[in-house]
Design a protein around this motif. Structure first.
Motif, mmCIF file in Angstrom:
data_model
loop_
_atom_site.group_PDB
_atom_site.id
_atom_site.type_symbol
_atom_site.label_atom_id
_atom_site.label_comp_id
_atom_site.label_asym_id
_atom_site.label_seq_id
_atom_site.Cartn_x
_atom_site.Cartn_y
_atom_site.Cartn_z
ATOM 1 N N TRP A 27 0.845 -1.211 0.000
ATOM 2 C CA TRP A 27 0.000 0.000 0.000
ATOM 3 C C TRP A 27 0.876 1.255 0.000
ATOM 4 O O TRP A 27 0.575 2.234 -0.698
ATOM 5 C CB TRP A 27 -0.920 -0.037 1.218
ATOM 6 N N ASP A 28 1.930 1.254 0.824
ATOM 7 C CA ASP A 28 2.809 2.425 0.896
ATOM 8 C C ASP A 28 3.474 2.699 -0.454
ATOM 9 O O ASP A 28 3.650 3.867 -0.837
ATOM 10 C CB ASP A 28 3.877 2.206 1.964
ATOM 11 N N ASN A 29 3.843 1.641 -1.150
ATOM 12 C CA ASN A 29 4.446 1.846 -2.472
ATOM 13 C C ASN A 29 3.449 2.461 -3.454
ATOM 14 O O ASN A 29 3.779 3.394 -4.202
ATOM 15 C CB ASN A 29 4.966 0.518 -3.013
ATOM 16 N N PHE A 30 2.209 1.959 -3.436
ATOM 17 C CA PHE A 30 1.183 2.553 -4.306
ATOM 18 C C PHE A 30 0.873 3.993 -3.892
ATOM 19 O O PHE A 30 0.619 4.856 -4.748
ATOM 20 C CB PHE A 30 -0.099 1.695 -4.262
ATOM 21 N N PHE A 34 1.036 7.168 -6.323
ATOM 22 C CA PHE A 34 -0.104 8.067 -6.512
ATOM 23 C C PHE A 34 0.259 9.507 -6.165
ATOM 24 O O PHE A 34 -0.146 10.451 -6.843
ATOM 25 C CB PHE A 34 -1.286 7.599 -5.654
ATOM 26 N N ASP A 35 1.006 9.661 -5.088
ATOM 27 C CA ASP A 35 1.372 11.015 -4.665
ATOM 28 C C ASP A 35 2.242 11.712 -5.705
ATOM 29 O O ASP A 35 2.147 12.938 -5.881
ATOM 30 C CB ASP A 35 2.102 10.935 -3.317
ATOM 31 N N GLN A 36 3.082 10.944 -6.387
ATOM 32 C CA GLN A 36 3.908 11.531 -7.438
ATOM 33 C C GLN A 36 3.121 11.792 -8.722
ATOM 34 O O GLN A 36 3.337 12.800 -9.398
ATOM 35 C CB GLN A 36 5.096 10.608 -7.730
ATOM 36 N N MET A 37 2.208 10.887 -9.064
ATOM 37 C CA MET A 37 1.480 11.014 -10.319
ATOM 38 C C MET A 37 0.288 11.954 -10.242
ATOM 39 O O MET A 37 -0.281 12.323 -11.273
ATOM 40 C CB MET A 37 0.994 9.622 -10.779
ATOM 41 N N MET A 38 -0.124 12.353 -9.061
ATOM 42 C CA MET A 38 -1.260 13.269 -8.935
ATOM 43 C C MET A 38 -0.976 14.635 -9.540
ATOM 44 O O MET A 38 -1.905 15.357 -9.923
ATOM 45 C CB MET A 38 -1.659 13.428 -7.466
ATOM 46 N N GLU A 39 0.292 14.995 -9.641
ATOM 47 C CA GLU A 39 0.639 16.272 -10.237
ATOM 48 C C GLU A 39 0.392 16.291 -11.739
ATOM 49 O O GLU A 39 0.418 17.367 -12.360
ATOM 50 C CB GLU A 39 2.109 16.589 -9.959
ATOM 51 N N PHE A 40 0.156 15.102 -12.349
ATOM 52 C CA PHE A 40 -0.125 15.067 -13.776
ATOM 53 C C PHE A 40 -1.495 15.653 -14.109
ATOM 54 O O PHE A 40 -1.764 15.988 -15.258
ATOM 55 C CB PHE A 40 -0.057 13.628 -14.292
ATOM 56 N N ALA A 234 -3.453 7.898 -1.504
ATOM 57 C CA ALA A 234 -2.078 8.396 -1.460
ATOM 58 C C ALA A 234 -1.730 9.047 -0.138
ATOM 59 O O ALA A 234 -0.538 9.119 0.217
ATOM 60 C CB ALA A 234 -1.853 9.399 -2.596
ATOM 61 N N ARG A 235 -2.695 9.534 0.622
ATOM 62 C CA ARG A 235 -2.397 10.305 1.829
ATOM 63 C C ARG A 235 -2.749 9.558 3.105
ATOM 64 O O ARG A 235 -3.108 10.162 4.112
ATOM 65 C CB ARG A 235 -3.139 11.643 1.773
ATOM 66 N N GLN A 236 -2.621 8.237 3.072
ATOM 67 C CA GLN A 236 -2.846 7.427 4.267
ATOM 68 C C GLN A 236 -1.540 7.125 4.995
ATOM 69 O O GLN A 236 -1.484 7.158 6.219
ATOM 70 C CB GLN A 236 -3.568 6.121 3.908
ATOM 71 N N VAL A 238 2.254 7.563 6.386
ATOM 72 C CA VAL A 238 3.048 8.655 6.943
ATOM 73 C C VAL A 238 4.513 8.292 6.747
ATOM 74 O O VAL A 238 5.112 7.562 7.547
ATOM 75 C CB VAL A 238 2.725 8.881 8.434
ATOM 76 N N LEU A 239 5.101 8.775 5.671
ATOM 77 C CA LEU A 239 6.486 8.484 5.345
ATOM 78 C C LEU A 239 7.229 9.796 5.150
ATOM 79 O O LEU A 239 6.718 10.735 4.534
ATOM 80 C CB LEU A 239 6.577 7.634 4.066
ATOM 81 N N LEU A 240 8.454 9.823 5.692
ATOM 82 C CA LEU A 240 9.326 10.982 5.529
ATOM 83 C C LEU A 240 10.515 10.546 4.689
ATOM 84 O O LEU A 240 11.343 9.738 5.140
ATOM 85 C CB LEU A 240 9.809 11.504 6.896
ATOM 86 N N ASP A 241 10.570 11.037 3.446
ATOM 87 C CA ASP A 241 11.613 10.638 2.492
ATOM 88 C C ASP A 241 11.596 9.134 2.247
ATOM 89 O O ASP A 241 12.635 8.479 2.117
ATOM 90 C CB ASP A 241 13.003 11.073 2.990
ATOM 91 N N GLY A 242 10.393 8.558 2.199
ATOM 92 C CA GLY A 242 10.243 7.137 1.907
ATOM 93 C C GLY A 242 10.493 6.229 3.087
ATOM 94 O O GLY A 242 10.507 5.010 2.914
ATOM 95 N N LYS A 243 10.663 6.770 4.288
ATOM 96 C CA LYS A 243 10.945 5.962 5.473
ATOM 97 C C LYS A 243 9.967 6.330 6.571
ATOM 98 O O LYS A 243 9.408 7.438 6.593
ATOM 99 C CB LYS A 243 12.383 6.187 5.963
ATOM 100 N N ASP A 244 9.765 5.396 7.510
ATOM 101 C CA ASP A 244 8.916 5.679 8.661
ATOM 102 C C ASP A 244 9.618 6.668 9.588
ATOM 103 O O ASP A 244 10.849 6.703 9.663
ATOM 104 C CB ASP A 244 8.607 4.385 9.426
ATOM 105 N N PRO A 245 8.872 7.492 10.297
ATOM 106 C CA PRO A 245 9.498 8.441 11.236
ATOM 107 C C PRO A 245 10.290 7.711 12.314
ATOM 108 O O PRO A 245 9.921 6.612 12.752
ATOM 109 C CB PRO A 245 8.296 9.183 11.825
#
Length: 511
Positions: A27-30, A34-40, A234-236, A238-245
């Motif tokens: 899910w985190d990968n998707f 999504f977060d990157q492709m939403m700008e399209f 996409a906004r479920q 919570v990742l900071l630079d692709g990693k968990d806090p």
């Protein structure tokens, strides 16, 4: 609905009973994709352009709804007469204009169509008058019965909006022929107002005839809803630079939830505003009150041209006749500070150490050439000296004027200008070298045998001379002009000084 959907998806994402750690990783990968492709999706551009078109149409429709006030005022003042025929002409001109508005609104506004489903309903609309001699009731509305028949008898398969307008302009021509309008210019002024009223109604018909393409709002609405559907996924995480806090907290999931809700409110609210403004002539609460406008135009127009005709109050002196104009305020508003209209540079105090200011015209290149020309021996420029210490037209003393350095600065600038002209002329001249090729070889040329000559040109006095002589001639003329101006200006200033002294004596004598 968006909050409920976001909460439900968040519960599924964070519940260990529904999905496991491996599924949550997928899910985190998707979510990251999504977060990157939403700008399209160019959401801001599409929605902003759409809202701009809608608001522009809304403003144009509102500005051209039609108000008869200006036409009624001109009709009341330009069609003169108190007899019954003149009164009917004034009233019918306004009523025919409102009738045209009724016919147009019936075809573009659903609320007006419901009010006037047929032409007979337009005839029956209005105030019911009771006849004193009988109990019969005569309807008097926007249109009379014989006018309805005349409108129906017009053989035209298209809209007949032009017929009442033609009746109005025909009444103007009749009033002018009967002498009820004093001049053709006044008749043309009323006609212009009627035509402008018709143009506004024609614009409303065109907007209703050619609406915004249906696909355009559908694409915009689909883009907005697709964007926030992807935001639910996409906004479920919570990742900071692709990693968990590094330090997990229960408040971290709240941040994307709050920001998503705020974005949804702003964007969808923006879209809903545009959606409600697409057709301002509908039956929604925010649409224009077309029925009210029709009633208002008829009542105000007839009141202006008939009830208020030639009723002017007697001319008397106002309360500020012999006092300063200072209107009063209520107690609640008297202490509120005002912000008067004052220029941004009005309170700027120009500081100067001199006691006087010399005023003179601007000296450009054309003026400098005119000043140096041989056809103008006396400068055509004028000067004025104004005292700073003594306003109201008083001048400084003659001695202080003579001490002014303005004349010296002008002479210096003129001399610099003349020197630049001489340098340009000398550099533009062509030098001719004469030497004897037979007696000397090119390598043995003596520099003393070289001779530089300048081409001859005709001066302004008709003689031929070299360029250097011409430059010396202009320089001598300019010096003579400066001397002449230095001799003439003090004489003029002394005369002004004598006049100033005489005025001061008169002031002291009668003061």
């Amino acid at each position: 609905m968006f909050i409920i959907a976001f909460g439900s998806v968040s519960l599924i994402y964070r519940s260990n009973l529904i999905i496991g750690a491996k599924t949550r990783k997928i899910w985190d990968n998707f979510a990251a994709l999504f977060d990157q492709m939403m700008e399209f999706i160019p959401l801001t551009f599409m929605l902003g352009f759409f809202v701009t078109i809608i608001v522009r149409r809304w403003n144009d429709i509102f500005a051209n709804l039609g108000w008869v006030d200006n036409t009624a005022i001109t009709v009341s003042n330009y069609i003169r007469g108190t007899d019954e025929q003149t009164r009917m002409i004034r009233r019918n001109v306004i009523r025919y204009m409102v009738l045209t508005q009724v016919l147009v609104f019936r075809d573009i506004s659903l609320q007006v169509r419901r009010r006037f489903p047929t032409l007979d309903s337009i005839v029956a609309a209005g105030t019911v008058l009771l006849n004193i001699h009988s109990i019969n009731r005569t309807p008097s509305g926007f249109m009379l019965e014989h006018e309805r028949e005349a409108l129906c008898n017009v053989a035209c398969k298209y809209s007949k909006y032009f017929v009442p307008i033609q009746w109005s302009t025909g009444l103007l021509v009749q009033a002018r022929a009967d002498g009820k309008i004093a001049a053709d210019l006044l008749m043309n002024e009323i006609g212009k107002n009627i035509i402008e009223f018709r143009k506004g109604l024609a614009l409303l018909s065109n907007y209703d005839w050619v609406p915004i393409p249906l696909a355009y709002p559908q694409v915009v609405f689909l883009a907005v809803r697709s964007y926030f559907f992807m935001a639910l996924i996409a906004r479920q995480s919570v990742l900071l630079d692709g990693k968990d806090p590094e330090q997990p907290s229960i408040l971290y999931p709240v941040v994307p939830f709050v920001m998503s809700v705020l974005q949804f409110i702003f964007v969808v609210g923006w879209m809903k505003v545009a959606e409600s403004m697409i057709n301002p002539l509908g039956e929604d609460d925010d649409d224009f009150e077309c029925n009210f406008l029709l009633d208002r135009n008829l009542a105000i127009g007839l009141t202006i041209v008939d009830d208020c005709y030639n009723r002017i109050p007697s001319v008397e002196k106002d309360v500020f006749w012999c006092s300063d104009v200072e209107p009063l305020y209520s107690v609640d508003t008297a202490m509120i500070p005002k912000n008067p209209q004052v220029g941004s540079a009005a309170n700027y105090d120009v500081k100067t150490d001199e006691e006087e200011v010399m005023m003179m015209p601007h000296m450009d290149d054309v003026d400098m050439f005119d000043f140096e020309s041989t056809n103008h021996l006396i400068p055509r420029k004028t000067f004025s000296v104004i005292s700073i210490q003594r306003p109201f037209g008083s001048r400084a003393s003659l001695a202080s004027r003579k001490r002014s350095m303005m004349f010296d600065q002008l002479r210096g600038r003129m001399a610099k200008k003349q020197n630049r002209n001489n340098m340009f002329q000398n550099s533009a001249s062509q030098a001719t070298l004469h030497y004897n090729f037979d007696s000397q070889a090119p390598s043995e040329i003596n520099l003393s045998t070289l001779e530089m000559t300048t081409p001859k040109r005709k001066t302004s006095i008709g003689k031929l001379g070299s360029t250097s002589e011409l430059g010396n001639f202009y320089l001598n003329v300019a010096e003579e002009q400066h001397k002449l101006s230095a001799e003439v200006l003090p004489i003029v200033l002394e005369e002004d000084e004598e006049k100033t002294k005489m005025l001061d004596k008169d002031k002291n004598k009668f003061g």
